[in-house]
Design a protein around this motif. Sequence first.
Motif, PDB file in Angstrom:
ATOM      1  N   ARG A   1       1.161  -1.217   0.352  1.00 15.46           N
ATOM      2  CA  ARG A   1       0.601   0.115   0.136  1.00 15.46           C
ATOM      3  C   ARG A   1       0.995   0.843  -0.140  1.00 15.46           C
ATOM      4  O   ARG A   1       2.091   1.666   0.818  1.00 15.46           O
TER       5      ARG A   1
ATOM      6  N   PRO B   1      -0.181   5.217   0.011  1.00 14.60           N
ATOM      7  CA  PRO B   1      -2.083   5.563   0.561  1.00 14.60           C
ATOM      8  C   PRO B   1      -1.050   7.105  -0.008  1.00 14.60           C
ATOM      9  O   PRO B   1      -0.378   7.333   0.954  1.00 14.60           O
TER      10      PRO B   1
ATOM     11  N   ALA C   1      -2.742   0.772  -4.839  1.00 17.11           N
ATOM     12  CA  ALA C   1      -2.121  -0.447  -3.537  1.00 17.11           C
ATOM     13  C   ALA C   1      -1.831  -1.710  -4.542  1.00 17.11           C
ATOM     14  O   ALA C   1      -3.210  -2.193  -5.604  1.00 17.11           O
TER      15      ALA C   1
ATOM     16  N   VAL D   1       0.974  -7.529   5.243  1.00 16.35           N
ATOM     17  CA  VAL D   1       1.345  -5.976   4.570  1.00 16.35           C
ATOM     18  C   VAL D   1       2.055  -5.404   4.397  1.00 16.35           C
ATOM     19  O   VAL D   1       3.071  -4.718   5.246  1.00 16.35           O
TER      20      VAL D   1
ATOM     21  N   GLU E   1       3.176  -1.263   4.402  1.00 13.39           N
ATOM     22  CA  GLU E   1       2.736   0.352   3.871  1.00 13.39           C
ATOM     23  C   GLU E   1       3.698   1.559   3.936  1.00 13.39           C
ATOM     24  O   GLU E   1       4.512   1.403   4.633  1.00 13.39           O
ATOM     25  N   THR E   2       4.017   2.443   2.369  1.00 14.99           N
ATOM     26  CA  THR E   2       4.981   3.541   3.227  1.00 14.99           C
ATOM     27  C   THR E   2       4.436   4.483   2.399  1.00 14.99           C
ATOM     28  O   THR E   2       3.661   4.810   1.517  1.00 14.99           O
TER      29      THR E   2
ATOM     30  N   TRP F   1       8.771   4.834  -1.316  1.00 14.11           N
ATOM     31  CA  TRP F   1       8.018   3.511  -2.706  1.00 14.11           C
ATOM     32  C   TRP F   1       8.998   3.770  -3.551  1.00 14.11           C
ATOM     33  O   TRP F   1       9.546   2.973  -4.012  1.00 14.11           O
TER      34      TRP F   1
END
Length: 122
Positions: free
Chosen positions: A55, A57, A61, A78, A80-81, A86
């Motif tokens: 993900r 955001p 994703a 999961v 997330e970054t 990213w």
Amino acid sequence: MARRIDTAEGRSALDTVRAATASGEKPARTVLATAVRYLLQLLDEKAPGNSVEVRVPPFGAVQVVQGPRHTRGTPPNVIETDALTWIALATGEELWADAVAAGRVQASGTRAGLEGLLPLRP
């Protein structure tokens, strides 16, 4: 992902984001979104599957890596970054372990790691 980003558009967005950040400027949101989605698309092409959700955001994703598929709720694996982290990870400008250690990547689950998949070759 809903729309495929063609290589020329993705590379152009990525080059624009890199140039902006190198000069200390904030890249345009639409260009940043295109660059993030393009790199997520490349990751999906490199490691198709459904066992890890990556993900970034609020831009995108993708589910990648072969293994057990989840169908409801939060996936067990999961990552997330933020967008700039990213891009740095996906292009090899930053190492996975360094970003995790610095708290710029949140990874949960036994399969939530991208060490062998990054960097991508945009």
